[in-house]
Structures are given as structure tokens and as C-alpha cells.
Scaffold this active site. Structure first.
Site, PDB file in Angstrom:
ATOM      1  N   ASP A  87     -23.321 -28.390 -25.635  1.00 44.83           N
ATOM      2  CA  ASP A  87     -22.928 -26.730 -25.099  1.00 44.83           C
ATOM      3  C   ASP A  87     -22.126 -26.041 -25.350  1.00 44.83           C
ATOM      4  O   ASP A  87     -21.207 -26.340 -23.948  1.00 44.83           O
ATOM      5  CB  ASP A  87     -24.219 -25.951 -24.903  1.00 44.83           C
TER       6      ASP A  87
ATOM      7  N   GLU B 245     -24.448 -25.365 -29.820  1.00 49.52           N
ATOM      8  CA  GLU B 245     -25.042 -26.289 -29.541  1.00 49.52           C
ATOM      9  C   GLU B 245     -25.635 -27.548 -30.703  1.00 49.52           C
ATOM     10  O   GLU B 245     -26.353 -27.129 -31.794  1.00 49.52           O
ATOM     11  CB  GLU B 245     -25.976 -25.838 -28.673  1.00 49.52           C
TER      12      GLU B 245
END
Ligand code: TTP
Ligand code: MG
Length: 350
Positions: free
Chosen positions: A7, A106
Site C-alpha cells: 500500500d 495497493e
């Protein structure tokens, strides 16, 4: 095989800092405006702005009230962030045999061999592009995502199967991916605030509150169960980008580097048993600006043809800029079945 979850840290804000490094030291707020900038909401903010209490989802009015004099507000620029996202994903794809993009910032990915070392390399490569990411490594996707959130920004957290239950026990139920605000509230009203409490809650109560299916799936999550399926099979594009041994604006040198990039990419594309209809050249200059030159092509499946298209786009790019480049990459997309290609080629010959 362990699964990684990556992320990006303060993603939109970091992208803006990259094209304007003067912003780096200042609190920076990226906004979605409504009605000529009168009202709106915060999309994200850099870590300096978060220290002032400004974060995603906050009404702009509230953010302005918290802002200091030097705080900078900028509108979102999705096209630019998508381009940066593609670059980040291609770093990941070059280091993992299977990647599942989960959102603009992500992705889940397979980590074979030495997972921690591999993850560190991915972080270092992203950093060399000016981006920062947090990575979680765990036995399944759910735990990997929880782990990537553990040590932001820039963290690397590995969670082994036997550590999962302890790791989750004290986490609040709201932190579980998939438990939304309404469910969290319902759980809290029933006196259930942590994963540990959720795990120990009476089954009958859980079923009464949420129905059987949801009750079972929430308990499974609280105990650390999760999927390991990475759905990359229908990948829409494939790309490869490389950092060159030296910066250059020289056509001959860039062409050779692009040739190496294409060869590596072709090795993967040819296994896919598909033809492609879109090609794009991606180049990053020494100031970290990125350039994309793309075009549609008649369906093609040959490596030679891929390189000819790449060369053509390179010539176009160099005729339009004097920039000095440090990274060069190529992307193919618009995959179609090969049979179609045969008929289209036949058509083209007529
Ligand atoms: P996140 O990964 O949730 O946030 P982030 O990358 O900015 O920060 P963090 O370091 O905590 O990961 O979301 C990715 C991007 O999505 C973010 O940069 C902006 C956008 N976004 C919104 O536009 N609105 C929102 O409410 C959220 C949460 C994110
Ligand atoms: Mg993020």
C-alpha cells in the site's frame, strides 16, 4: 507461498510532491472540489498535514480550519496518479510472478524465495522512483493487508501463521477489512470492540445480529483466515520498465536499452497466448517526470513487431523533447485471442 500486500504511503500527496519537491516540507492536502472550490472533501493529505489532524474524507471547511498558513491545498489529478500507479505496479510485476492490483495504490502479490528480501527490494526500487510503500507479508490476503497497515509509512511487517491470532486479538473490529461503519457500530453496541472479543462472542448472538453467513465470515476473519487466490489471470496490460546504467538522451543508447526491456517483456507476453492491440512507451527523466507515448496497432503477437513499435514511439518521443532519461519501459495491452489476429491480418493483406 507467502502473500505480500503493498500500500503506497499518502499516495496522491506523494505524487504531487514528486512533481513539485517544494511541497515536501509543507502540509499538503489533496482535495475533491465541488462547485468552483467553494466546498469539497479531502482526498488525502501528506504526513505533515495529518499531524494537523487533516485526513481523508474530511470536509474541506474543517480542513481549512485546521490548516496552518503554509498548508497547500491542491485539486486531485487522477490521470497523473494513474500513471504513477502503473509505474509502481510494473515494479511489482517485474519482481513477482503473480500480482493482483486491488486499487490505485495497493496490490497483492506472490512472494516466493526469500520474501523479506524481495519485499525490501521492491520498496527500494519504488523509492528510487520517489515513491514510498508499506508492505505486509502473511499467509493470506486478509492478514497481509492488516500487516501492511501495521507500520506506515515505509514499514515492512511479516506475520507468520502462528502469530496471527495474537496479532489480531487486540485490534479493534473497525480495523478489519470488510467491516464497515454500520457493522462496527452494531458490534460495539453488543459490547464487542476487539477481534478477540469477536472471536469469543456467542454464535447465537452473532447470527441474530448479522445472519449466519456474515457471522461465520466475520469469525473466520477474526481468527486470521483468508483467501490466497490472486486473480491476475485476466491481466489487462503487461509492462516492463528498467533503470538504465546511465542517464541519456541519445537515440542509439536509448534504443538498445529499450530493446533489452522489450526482450524481457516479450518473454512474459509470449507465454500468454494472446495478441495485443495497444502499445505504449514509458520514459522517466532525471527530474522524475514521466512521459508516455502510446498507439493502437493491428493485432500483433511477434516480439519483433513489438520492438518495431517501441522504436517508433521512441523516435516520436525524442522528436518532442530534449529530456535526459533514466528509466525506460514498454507496455502492451488490449489483449485479444490469436485467432482474431489471423483473420485481421488476412484482411489487412487484401
Ligand atoms: P489510502 O491508501 O487509503 O491512503 P493514502 O495512500 O493516501 O495514505 P496511507 O499512507 O495511509 O496509505 O488511499 C489511496 C488513495 O486513494 C489516496 O492517496 C487518495 C485516495 N482516497 C480518496 O480519494 N478518498 C478517501 O477517502 C481515501 C481513504 C483515499
Ligand atoms: Mg495508501
Amino acid at each position: 507461498m507467502p502473500i505480500g500486500h503493498l500500500d503506497m504511503d499518502a499516495f496522491f500527496a506523494r505524487c504531487e510532491e514528486l512533481r513539485n519537491p517544494e511541497l515536501e516540507e509543507k502540509p499538503l492536502v489533496i482535495c475533491v472540489y465541488t462547485r468552483e472550490g467553494e466546498s469539497g472533501a479531502v482526498s488525502t493529505s501528506n504526513y505533515e498535514a495529518r499531524e494537523l489532524g487533516i485526513g481523508s474524507g474530511m470536509p474541506l471547511k474543517e480542513a481549512r480550519a485546521k490548516a496552518t498558513e503554509e498548508t497547500v491545498f491542491l485539486p486531485v489529478d487522477h490521470d497523473y496518479y494513474r500513471e504513477k500507479s502503473r509505474e509502481a505496479m510494473s515494479v511489482l510485476r517485474s519482481r513477482s510472478s503473480r500480482v493482483q492490483k486491488a486499487s490505485i495504490d495497493e496490490a497483492y502479490f506472490e512472494l516466493d524465495g526469500r520474501p523479506v528480501e524481495k519485499a525490501k527490494k521492491i520498496q527500494a526500487e519504488l523509492e528510487s522512483e520517489g515513491l514510498s510503500a508499506s508492505i505486509g507479508i502473511a499467509p493470506n490476503k486478509f492478514l497481509a493487508k492488516m500487516a501492511s497497515e501495521e507500520d506506515k509509512p515505509g514499514g515492512l511487517t511479516r506475520l507468520r501463521e502462528e502469530e496471527a491470532e495474537d496479532f489480531l486479538r487486540e485490534k479493534s473490529v473497525g480495523e478489519i477489512h470488510g467491516i464497515g461503519d454500520a457493522t462496527e457500530k452494531k458490534l460495539e453496541d453488543a459490547g464487542i470492540e476487539t477481534c478477540g472479543e469477536l472471536l469469543e462472542a456467542e454464535n447465537a448472538l452473532m447470527v441474530e445480529l448479522f445472519g449466519k453467513k456474515k457471522a461465520v465470515s466475520m469469525k473466520a476473519k477474526a481468527s486470521g483466515e483468508g483467501s490466497t487466490e490472486l486473480g491476475d489471470r485476466e491481466r489487462k496490460q503487461m509492462s516492463r520498465i528498467r533503470t538504465m546504467p546511465r542517464n541519456s538522451s541519445d537515440y542509439g543508447f536509448l534504443k538498445r536499452q529499450l530493446g533489452l526491456t522489450c526482450r524481457e517483456l516479450w518473454e512474459r507476453v509470449k507465454n500468454r497466448d494472446k495478441a495485443f492491440t495497444k502499445v505504449a512507451l514509458v520514459a522517466i527523466d532525471t527530474e522524475l517526470n514521466s512521459y508516455t507515448r502510446s498507439r493502437s496497432v493491428k493485432t500483433t503477437e511477434s516480439g519483433e513487431r513489438m520492438f518495431r513499435e517501441a522504436d517508433r514511439l521512441l523516435q516520436r518521443l525524442l522528436s518532442e523533447t530534449d529530456a535526459e532519461f533514466r528509466r525506460i519501459g514498454f507496455r502492451v495491452a488490449g489483449f485479444v485471442d490469436k485467432e482474431k489476429q489471423t483473420s485481421l491480418d488476412t484482411f489487412a493483406l487484401q
